[in-house]
Design a protein around this motif. Structure first.
Motif, PDB file in Angstrom:
ATOM      1  N   GLY A 719      21.509 -29.804  70.783  1.00 21.74           N
ATOM      2  CA  GLY A 719      22.726 -30.669  70.941  1.00 21.74           C
ATOM      3  C   GLY A 719      23.058 -29.079  70.950  1.00 21.74           C
ATOM      4  O   GLY A 719      24.456 -28.971  71.177  1.00 21.74           O
ATOM      5  N   ILE A 720      22.425 -27.764  69.860  1.00 24.64           N
ATOM      6  CA  ILE A 720      23.522 -26.827  70.121  1.00 24.64           C
ATOM      7  C   ILE A 720      23.507 -25.971  71.582  1.00 24.64           C
ATOM      8  O   ILE A 720      25.136 -25.398  72.011  1.00 24.64           O
ATOM      9  N   SER A 721      22.817 -26.697  72.314  1.00 20.22           N
ATOM     10  CA  SER A 721      22.710 -25.481  73.436  1.00 20.22           C
ATOM     11  C   SER A 721      23.932 -26.111  74.120  1.00 20.22           C
ATOM     12  O   SER A 721      24.480 -25.548  75.317  1.00 20.22           O
ATOM     13  N   VAL A 722      23.944 -27.733  74.335  1.00 12.82           N
ATOM     14  CA  VAL A 722      24.839 -28.087  75.198  1.00 12.82           C
ATOM     15  C   VAL A 722      26.413 -27.856  74.387  1.00 12.82           C
ATOM     16  O   VAL A 722      27.622 -27.746  75.088  1.00 12.82           O
ATOM     17  N   LYS A 723      26.544 -27.776  73.068  1.00 12.75           N
ATOM     18  CA  LYS A 723      27.586 -26.931  72.497  1.00 12.75           C
ATOM     19  C   LYS A 723      27.798 -25.921  73.135  1.00 12.75           C
ATOM     20  O   LYS A 723      29.342 -25.289  72.790  1.00 12.75           O
ATOM     21  N   ARG A 724      27.033 -24.896  73.009  1.00  6.29           N
ATOM     22  CA  ARG A 724      27.227 -23.312  73.470  1.00  6.29           C
ATOM     23  C   ARG A 724      28.144 -23.832  74.494  1.00  6.29           C
ATOM     24  O   ARG A 724      29.387 -22.708  75.296  1.00  6.29           O
ATOM     25  N   LYS A 725      27.173 -24.430  76.013  1.00  4.25           N
ATOM     26  CA  LYS A 725      27.409 -24.685  77.132  1.00  4.25           C
ATOM     27  C   LYS A 725      28.871 -24.930  77.130  1.00  4.25           C
ATOM     28  O   LYS A 725      29.750 -24.668  78.270  1.00  4.25           O
ATOM     29  N   ALA A 726      29.426 -26.190  76.465  1.00  5.81           N
ATOM     30  CA  ALA A 726      30.691 -26.348  76.737  1.00  5.81           C
ATOM     31  C   ALA A 726      31.585 -25.697  75.932  1.00  5.81           C
ATOM     32  O   ALA A 726      32.866 -25.450  76.980  1.00  5.81           O
ATOM     33  N   GLN A 727      31.301 -24.208  75.489  1.00  8.10           N
ATOM     34  CA  GLN A 727      32.508 -23.797  74.642  1.00  8.10           C
ATOM     35  C   GLN A 727      32.369 -22.544  75.752  1.00  8.10           C
ATOM     36  O   GLN A 727      33.860 -21.962  76.081  1.00  8.10           O
ATOM     37  N   ASN A 728      31.691 -22.542  76.334  1.00  7.30           N
ATOM     38  CA  ASN A 728      31.949 -21.711  77.550  1.00  7.30           C
ATOM     39  C   ASN A 728      32.227 -21.409  78.789  1.00  7.30           C
ATOM     40  O   ASN A 728      33.159 -20.709  78.943  1.00  7.30           O
ATOM     41  N   LYS A 729      32.693 -23.269  78.989  1.00  2.00           N
ATOM     42  CA  LYS A 729      33.220 -23.373  80.087  1.00  2.00           C
ATOM     43  C   LYS A 729      34.884 -23.471  79.632  1.00  2.00           C
ATOM     44  O   LYS A 729      35.745 -23.254  80.773  1.00  2.00           O
TER      45      LYS A 729
END
Length: 729
Positions: A719-729
């Motif tokens: 879940g943390i990884s998915v959240k970081r990817k969404a923030q980087n986009k």
């Protein structure tokens, strides 16, 4: 220049104050005060007349042959009706007796008002009596000794059929006294009937002789007159304000509430309220803090009633006085009374122990009620008596309260009409599609009754088939067991208009069932029990709304008063956060809620029983920085024979801490976890240990090598990884 209406209003107010002073002085029994009171009412001694002469109600003259005298007044309608009846008929005699009593009543009223003359009484007393010891019958208007009125009332020919029920001596005197009150024409008859049940003491005498209190009773009756169950509440409020007025009369020489709410008497009113509520000046403590708060609300209401009366009579002085009192009340009452009373109430709740009932006691009560209800059901079927009816009614009433966790008063006041009109329709086919088979069976198993709850809310009661059978038997045996047809309650008591009290029945059965803590088996405690334990189920918001709606309160009340006890919440949840901050492990708990924090995974607990075997596995997918802490916790949980092996592994990890062996997740394992927790990972929601254990059990062949904590950490990190990817986009 003052208007005539204002002048008349002042005169009427002055008369009321004089009458109140006279009544108060008589009640206190002081010799000097009695002399002053007698001067206000009578100026000469009153005697009693036993002669055969009766007084004509038209001309007021005494007549030995009243029937013959009435022929001179044939133009009167009542006289014409009476004399037109056949001679020696019962109807003619009854009409003539009514006319005799009417004339005698007018004569006696005049004698009492002027304080001089002879009273015409119906029956000679056994001993010499004062004029104050006589009273008129409220139906036939004949005068009797107060102590003998109840005997006459049993056979009074003018008594209406609706009042055929025999009444006690106290209630008879109350009705007769109120019928002769000077305020009777301004107050509805229903209010007098409500007040007649009050205990005949100094407080009730004060209540019935003060116009402001009677108008307060009228105001309550206008709002709650349709509900007889509120009459006891009204009488309680009136006795509270009556105690205050009695204190004002005895200690502060204030004889009416109209005089008490004058601005000049505000401080004396404050001291009287403190005196009635048991206020201690040294400790600033109230013995009855709730009474002080209730008196404040009643006084504010009475001030509004007097203000309305002043507006209608255009009494400018009284209007100004009540407006000034309202300003004083809004600015000074909280400072002088309310604040200290609320502090006393809140301090009484400090360190109050938990009163939640135990599950074993609830089960014991259920078993006892089942047996008692079954025996009472069989007994009533065999013998129809008020005793067997009462046993079954109390048992059924208590079963409904305990099963539904409903307020005892709500079930006790269930109308018979509500039970007869209960929802008995079959389940709709379209609605059944959204329910499981078990839920569909439950819908067919239970019956649902809607009644009025607190604050007028519509609340539901679920009835099991055995309870429905018991209630149907009670309804069918009402007439045989002495229940009146006019009694509208389902759990009606025989030979009266009231109902059985559920709280009394529950208290009695709780003491008899053999529970270890019977004092906790009360309706309020049972409601808190079900509402508190519902949190363990991790219900969603809409499900919590359904629980709160069934219990009959708002969701805000549910959250504020029906959650886990405050001490348990602080010990079990807040302590985890404090320990994590103390040990410096707070960064490792990022994104977790208080319910999701497992503090034993991050901190070495001294209690060996606090650890969970499922969480002792190595955290293969743990974030960087947490490995050292986890390994220390694992060392404490491992057997002694593995200590040497663990120490060697820790030594190698210390030389190169980033080269720890890691077991990667296979595609099959990832797919199995994603099947259960895809929504959690997408929303960034953490999984609970219970959900992880259920996932491991469901996917046992694939996730056999993973612990519940491993699965939980995987969901968190993904879940943390998915959240970081969404923030980087």
């Amino acid at each position: 220049m003052q208007s005539p209406r204002s002048h008349n209003g002042e005169e009427s107010s002055e008369k009321i104050l004089n009458a109140n002073r006279a009544a108060a002085l008589r009640e206190e029994g002081r010799e000097s005060s009695m002399a002053e009171a007698d001067q206000c009412v009578q100026s000469a001694k009153i005697s009693c007349s036993l002669n055969s002469k009766n007084y004509c109600y038209i001309c007021g003259k005494p007549q030995s042959k009243l029937a013959r005298h009435l022929k001179t007044h044939m133009d009167e309608v009542e006289v014409g009706q009476a004399l037109s009846l056949p001679v020696h008929s019962k109807e003619r005699k009854a009409m003539l007796q009514k006319l005799r009593n009417k004339g005698n009543y007018q004569h006696n009223t005049d004698v009492l008002q002027c304080g001089e003359g002879a009273l015409k009484i119906k029956r000679a007393p056994k001993r010499q009596c004062d004029s104050k010891q006589f009273v008129h019958c409220m139906y036939c208007k004949g005068m009797f000794v107060r102590t003998d009125l109840w005997r006459h009332l049993r056979k009074c020919p003018s008594k209406p059929v609706s009042d055929s029920e025999n009444q006690g001596r106290t209630r008879v005197l109350g009705l007769a006294t109120m019928a002769e009150s000077s305020f009777s024409q301004q107050i509805m008859q229903g209010v007098w009937k409500l007040l007649s049940v009050m205990k005949q003491d100094d407080i009730s005498a004060v209540v019935k002789n003060d116009l402001s209190i009677l108008q307060l009773a009228q105001s309550f009756f206008n709002k709650h007159g349709h509900d007889p169950t509120k009459f006891e509440y009204i009488r309680q409020k009136l006795r509270e304000i009556g105690r205050l007025l009695l204190t004002l009369r005895r200690e502060f020489s204030i004889y009416s509430l109209e005089e008490a709410v004058k601005p000049a008497n505000f401080h004396r009113l404050i001291r009287a309220v403190q005196r009635v509520s048991g206020y201690d000046d040294e400790s600033h403590y109230y013995q009855c803090p709730s009474l002080a708060l209730k008196l404040g609300h009643s006084l504010n209401k009475i001030c509004e009633i007097i203000h309305c009366r002043a507006l209608m009579s255009e009494d400018k002085e009284l209007i100004t006085s009540t407006e000034t009192f309202k300003k004083l009340y809004s600015s000074k009452w909280s400072e002088m009374i309310s604040h200290t009373a609320l502090v006393t109430l809140n301090e009484a709740k400090f360190n109050k122990p938990s009163t939640l009932p135990f599950t074993q006691d609830v089960q014991c009560l259920h078993r006892f009620l089942e047996k008692t209800a079954h025996d009472a059901f069989q007994k009533l079927k065999e013998t129809e008596s008020p005793q067997s009816y009462a046993e079954l009614a109390k048992a059924a009433l208590t079963k409904i309260i305990v099963f539904n966790r409903r307020r005892a008063g709500e079930v006790s006041k269930m109308p018979l009409k509500a039970f007869k009109e209960r929802d008995s329709t079959s389940l709709h086919d379209d609605v059944a599609l959204g329910l499981s088979r078990f839920e569909q069976k439950l819908c067919r198993h239970f019956s649902r009754v809607e009644i009025r709850g607190k604050r007028g809310r519509k609340v539901a009661i679920l009835l099991t088939p055995d309870v429905v059978d018991a209630l149907l038997l009670l309804v069918s045996k009402r007439s045989e067991c002495g229940v009146l047809d006019t009694n509208e309650f389902l759990f009606a008591r025989p030979n009266c208009q009231s109902h059985y009290r559920g709280q009394d029945s529950l208290r009695a059965y709780a003491s008899e069932c053999g529970a270890q803590n019977p004092e906790f088996l009360r309706s309020t405690h049972l409601r808190k029990h079900v509402a508190t334990l519902s949190q363990i189920l991790n219900l969603k918001n809409n499900e919590l709304d359904q629980v709160a709606d069934f219990l009959g309160h708002d969701i805000r009340v549910h959250r504020d008063y029906y959650r886990l006890p405050e001490a348990t919440t602080q010990l079990a949840k807040i302590s985890k956060l404090l320990l994590a901050m103390e040990k410096g492990c707070l960064p490792n708990l990022q994104g977790k809620s208080l319910d999701d924090i497992e503090i034993e995974d991050e901190i070495s607990m001294t209690d060996s029983d606090a650890s969970d075997p499922d969480e002792s596995d190595s955290e293969d997918d743990a974030p960087a920085g947490a490995a050292g802490v986890s390994s220390n916790a694992d060392v404490q949980k491992m057997p002694i024979e593995k200590v040497t092996e663990v120490s060697q592994e820790n030594k190698s990890e210390a030389e190169n801490p980033r080269k720890g062996q890691k077991v990667y997740w296979s595609n099959a394992e990832v797919t199995a976890v994603m099947k259960h927790f895809k929504a959690h990972i997408t929303k960034g929601k953490l999984a609970t240990l219970t959900e992880c254990k259920q996932c491991k059990t469901a996917e046992e062949p694939v996730l056999g090598k993973r612990s519940a904590q491993n699965i939980r950490d995987f969901v968190r990190n993904r879940g943390i990884s998915v959240k970081r990817k969404a923030q980087n986009k």
